[in-house]
Design an enzyme around this catalytic site. Structure first.
Site, mmCIF file in Angstrom:
data_model
loop_
_atom_site.group_PDB
_atom_site.id
_atom_site.type_symbol
_atom_site.label_atom_id
_atom_site.label_comp_id
_atom_site.label_asym_id
_atom_site.label_seq_id
_atom_site.Cartn_x
_atom_site.Cartn_y
_atom_site.Cartn_z
ATOM 1 N N ARG A 1 10.696 7.202 -1.550
ATOM 2 C CA ARG A 1 12.126 7.248 -1.875
ATOM 3 C C ARG A 1 12.437 6.877 -3.328
ATOM 4 O O ARG A 1 13.532 7.103 -3.815
ATOM 5 C CB ARG A 1 12.895 6.329 -0.890
ATOM 6 C CG ARG A 1 12.928 6.869 0.519
ATOM 7 C CD ARG A 1 13.297 5.792 1.546
ATOM 8 N NE ARG A 1 12.176 4.898 1.855
ATOM 9 C CZ ARG A 1 12.217 3.910 2.750
ATOM 10 N NH1 ARG A 1 13.332 3.680 3.419
ATOM 11 N NH2 ARG A 1 11.163 3.159 2.981
ATOM 12 N N GLY B 1 1.565 2.837 8.502
ATOM 13 C CA GLY B 1 2.652 1.944 8.896
ATOM 14 C C GLY B 1 2.340 0.486 8.596
ATOM 15 O O GLY B 1 1.194 0.122 8.315
ATOM 16 N N ASN C 1 8.655 -15.167 -53.477
ATOM 17 C CA ASN C 1 9.831 -14.320 -53.394
ATOM 18 C C ASN C 1 9.406 -12.865 -53.525
ATOM 19 O O ASN C 1 8.821 -12.475 -54.531
ATOM 20 C CB ASN C 1 10.820 -14.680 -54.510
ATOM 21 C CG ASN C 1 12.138 -13.963 -54.288
ATOM 22 O OD1 ASN C 1 12.939 -14.357 -53.456
ATOM 23 N ND2 ASN C 1 12.324 -12.860 -55.005
ATOM 24 N N ASP D 1 7.919 -5.124 -1.756
ATOM 25 C CA ASP D 1 9.139 -4.539 -2.304
ATOM 26 C C ASP D 1 10.361 -5.434 -2.099
ATOM 27 O O ASP D 1 11.485 -4.969 -2.156
ATOM 28 C CB ASP D 1 9.382 -3.124 -1.744
ATOM 29 C CG ASP D 1 9.695 -3.105 -0.252
ATOM 30 O OD1 ASP D 1 9.535 -4.148 0.410
ATOM 31 O OD2 ASP D 1 10.095 -2.031 0.249
ATOM 32 N N GLN E 1 -6.010 -0.174 2.385
ATOM 33 C CA GLN E 1 -5.556 0.602 3.540
ATOM 34 C C GLN E 1 -5.694 2.073 3.123
ATOM 35 O O GLN E 1 -4.904 2.564 2.323
ATOM 36 C CB GLN E 1 -4.097 0.248 3.853
ATOM 37 C CG GLN E 1 -3.568 0.926 5.095
ATOM 38 C CD GLN E 1 -2.041 0.791 5.235
ATOM 39 O OE1 GLN E 1 -1.337 0.528 4.255
ATOM 40 N NE2 GLN E 1 -1.546 1.000 6.437
ATOM 41 N N GLU F 1 13.821 0.053 14.348
ATOM 42 C CA GLU F 1 13.967 0.648 13.011
ATOM 43 C C GLU F 1 15.216 1.531 12.971
ATOM 44 O O GLU F 1 15.613 2.116 13.988
ATOM 45 C CB GLU F 1 12.734 1.492 12.675
ATOM 46 C CG GLU F 1 11.497 0.673 12.397
ATOM 47 C CD GLU F 1 11.733 -0.368 11.316
ATOM 48 O OE1 GLU F 1 12.062 0.010 10.181
ATOM 49 O OE2 GLU F 1 11.592 -1.559 11.605
ATOM 50 N N ALA G 1 0.807 -1.224 0.000
ATOM 51 C CA ALA G 1 0.000 0.000 0.000
ATOM 52 C C ALA G 1 0.838 1.271 0.000
ATOM 53 O O ALA G 1 0.325 2.351 -0.257
ATOM 54 C CB ALA G 1 -0.925 -0.003 1.209
HETATM 55 C C1 UD1 Z 1 10.419 -2.339 6.622
HETATM 56 C C2 UD1 Z 1 10.584 -2.769 8.103
HETATM 57 C C3 UD1 Z 1 12.071 -2.933 8.392
HETATM 58 C C4 UD1 Z 1 12.694 -3.925 7.437
HETATM 59 C C5 UD1 Z 1 12.408 -3.539 5.981
HETATM 60 C C6 UD1 Z 1 12.827 -4.668 5.063
HETATM 61 C C7 UD1 Z 1 8.748 -1.749 9.315
HETATM 62 C C8 UD1 Z 1 8.328 -0.670 10.243
HETATM 63 N N1 UD1 Z 1 10.021 -1.768 8.938
HETATM 64 O O1 UD1 Z 1 11.027 -1.068 6.480
HETATM 65 O O2 UD1 Z 1 12.239 -3.386 9.744
HETATM 66 O O3 UD1 Z 1 14.076 -4.005 7.679
HETATM 67 O O4 UD1 Z 1 11.019 -3.318 5.760
HETATM 68 O O5 UD1 Z 1 12.749 -4.307 3.723
HETATM 69 O O6 UD1 Z 1 7.946 -2.587 8.979
HETATM 70 N N2 UD1 Z 1 3.396 -0.586 3.456
HETATM 71 C C9 UD1 Z 1 2.019 -0.592 3.480
HETATM 72 N N3 UD1 Z 1 1.366 0.294 4.270
HETATM 73 C C10 UD1 Z 1 2.001 1.178 5.071
HETATM 74 C C11 UD1 Z 1 3.423 1.180 5.050
HETATM 75 C C12 UD1 Z 1 4.088 0.290 4.233
HETATM 76 O O7 UD1 Z 1 1.392 -1.390 2.789
HETATM 77 O O8 UD1 Z 1 1.320 1.939 5.767
HETATM 78 C C13 UD1 Z 1 4.104 -1.556 2.578
HETATM 79 C C14 UD1 Z 1 4.957 -0.905 1.511
HETATM 80 O O9 UD1 Z 1 4.219 -0.760 0.298
HETATM 81 C C15 UD1 Z 1 6.091 -1.908 1.352
HETATM 82 C C16 UD1 Z 1 6.166 -2.591 2.699
HETATM 83 O O10 UD1 Z 1 4.970 -2.309 3.382
HETATM 84 O O11 UD1 Z 1 5.808 -2.869 0.363
HETATM 85 C C17 UD1 Z 1 7.351 -2.115 3.533
HETATM 86 O O12 UD1 Z 1 7.252 -0.706 3.708
HETATM 87 P P1 UD1 Z 1 8.516 0.229 3.580
HETATM 88 O O13 UD1 Z 1 8.077 1.631 3.775
HETATM 89 O O14 UD1 Z 1 9.307 -0.115 2.409
HETATM 90 O O15 UD1 Z 1 9.302 -0.217 4.919
HETATM 91 P P2 UD1 Z 1 10.863 -0.140 5.161
HETATM 92 O O16 UD1 Z 1 11.217 1.236 5.562
HETATM 93 O O17 UD1 Z 1 11.573 -0.738 4.025
HETATM 94 MG MG MG Z 2 11.048 -1.270 2.107
#
Ligand code: UD1
Ligand code: MG
Length: 452
Positions: free
Chosen positions: A16, A78, A377, A103, A73, A155, A11
């Site tokens: 970044r 988070g 041809n 991801d 969502q 984190e 979601a």
């Molecule tokens: C997250 C973890 C971190 C881990 C890392 C691994 C948390 C708080 N942190 O950090 O410990 O080392 O992944 O790659 O979980 N997403 C939602 N809804 C939200 C927020 C995020 O669906 O409200 C989804 C994003 O689309 C993504 C995934 O959750 O696919 C991870 O979110 P991202 O923001 O990439 O977390 P990281 O900072 O990478």
């Molecule tokens: Mg991530």
């Protein structure tokens, strides 16, 4: 085996990435990263798969279709909040729930299966997939207690200097006892650097209540790369590319220079085919055995038979038979069919055209909206004139016709079997079979013209 469920988090916007495209839709080796995760999950097999969507929910759902269920969502508060959205679909279930991030496209089936096995064997409440890396920046760190058990995850943004020096990271993939997960999520707060409800906080909650939290360490960091920016995207691309190329080489395909060969994860290639550098094989392309592809060719969603050569050419959404020769420098556009032993030479463009067995267009032609029979041809420079500025028309060239050089076949038109079209003709009317058709001005020689 107990019940197994999967939640895929997709979601987030992916700030970044600095992109108009939602992060989880950025392709890796030609396929959206979240689709890679869903593919893996599909292969392992779960009773229910829920994808959490938010940013770009419509587009993500369109890409993934009905392979998974969805929960929206509305606000991205988070990863913990994201998982909570699946409550209505999963909270009454008993069993194991795996959570994966959309991801992390490099995760393999083996690792998912091993994580599940480790979790279920230990009868743990939570098992975190961890990895050790020299560059843990950005990841959540695994904080273990004196007995070496996982105590919590901190984190990067919330970590102290000392915690940041920990090299074991949270990969973002975990197994939970389903009931434990949804109960603990209710207790997660958002007092942290990002003001978010963190899924990893569930670990500290369960641990402090005496639950068993285990860790399973992935054998390589490669698998667990989380893609948050374009630098990581390019790393994922190169890791996956190397993996795909290696698998094909081990299956009997020669890849002259893997560093310069790009093969989609959905492509298939037969034994003893040789791929030369600069080749890009995209989509669901299927290539047979003993082919020579490249150098510098791009094939997208094509089916290619055996013993075919395609050099310095572009072929899209078309079928190419056995022992066909394409190129150098040919362009085969969508909906074309080149049957066995066809030859398409340099600077020939083919579009929505069928060429029968052993027919040839060896040089400088345009063949569009045409049905061409066997043993035809098409001489150098001949073209089908298929377009009047408004509509497209069909050209039919029947078996064994010989189209002389530089002919214009003005469609709609049919050139019968065993015909000859004289070089330089502009054909506007059908040619009956076995005829010779000449449609050009007679040559006039003006004697002594130079003197006058
Ligand atoms: C997250 C973890 C971190 C881990 C890392 C691994 C948390 C708080 N942190 O950090 O410990 O080392 O992944 O790659 O979980 N997403 C939602 N809804 C939200 C927020 C995020 O669906 O409200 C989804 C994003 O689309 C993504 C995934 O959750 O696919 C991870 O979110 P991202 O923001 O990439 O977390 P990281 O900072 O990478
Ligand atoms: Mg991530």
């Amino acid at each position: 085996m107990s019940n197994r469920f999967a939640i895929i988090l997709a979601a987030g916007q992916g700030t970044r990435m600095k992109s108009k495209l939602y992060k989880v839709l950025h392709p890796v080796c030609g396929k959206p990263m979240v689709q890679h995760v869903v593919d893996r999950v599909n292969r392992v097999g779960f009773d229910k798969k829920v994808t959490i969507v938010g940013h770009g929910a419509d587009v993500v759902q369109e890409v993934l279709g009905d392979q998974v269920s969805y929960v929206v969502q509305e606000e991205q508060l988070g990863t913990g909040h994201a998982v909570m959205q699946a409550e209505s679909l999963l909270s009454d279930k008993e069993g194991t729930t795996i959570v994966l991030c959309g991801d992390t496209p490099l995760i393999t089936e083996e690792t998912i299966s091993q994580l599940l096995q480790a979790h279920e064997k230990k009868q743990a409440q939570i098992t975190v997939l961890t990895a050790v890396t020299e560059n843990p920046t950005g990841y959540g760190r695994i904080i273990r207690n004196q007995q070496g058990l996982v105590e919590r995850i901190v984190e990067h943004k919330d970590a102290t200097e000392e915690e940041r020096s920990v090299k074991e990271i949270n990969t973002g993939t975990y197994c939970f006892d389903n009931q434990t997960l949804f109960n603990a999520l209710k207790k997660v707060g958002n007092e942290n650097a990002q003001g978010e409800y963190y899924l990893p906080d569930v670990i500290e909650i369960v641990q402090s209540e005496g639950g068993m939290v285990g860790a399973y360490q992935a054998s390589s960091m490669d698998e667990t790369l989380g893609i948050n920016d374009r630098v990581a995207l390019s790393q994922a691309e190169s890791i996956m590319k190397a993996r795909i190329n290696e698998a094909w080489m081990r299956a009997g395909v020669t890849i002259i220079n893997p560093a310069q060969t790009y093969i989609s994860s959905d492509a298939e290639i037969g034994q003893d085919t040789v791929i030369y550098p600069g080749t890009v094989i995209q989509g669901h392309t299927i290539i047979g055995e003993d082919c020579i592809i490249g150098p510098n060719s791009e094939l997208t969603d094509c089916k290619v038979g055996n013993k075919t050569t395609i050099k310095q050419s572009v072929v899209s959404d078309s079928e190419v038979g056995n022992e066909v020769n394409v190129g150098p420098f040919a362009h085969i556009r969508p909906q074309s069919v080149l049957n066995d032993q066809v030859k398409i030479g340099n600077f020939v463009e083919v579009k929505k055209t069928t060429m029968g067995q052993n027919s040839k267009a060896s040089h400088l032609s345009y063949l569009g909206d045409a049905e061409i029979g066997k043993d035809v041809n098409v001489g150098c420079g001949s073209i089908t004139v298929n377009y009047d500025g408004e509509n497209k028309f069909l050209t039919k060239i029947e078996d064994r016709a010989f189209i002389g050089c530089n002919s214009n076949l003005i469609a709609p038109v049919t050139i019968g079997e065993d015909t000859f079209v004289a070089a330089g003709s502009t054909i506007t009317d059908d040619v009956p079979s076995k005829a010779l058709s000449i449609a050009r001005a007679r040559q006039v020689n003006k004697e002594n013209y130079q003197k006058k």
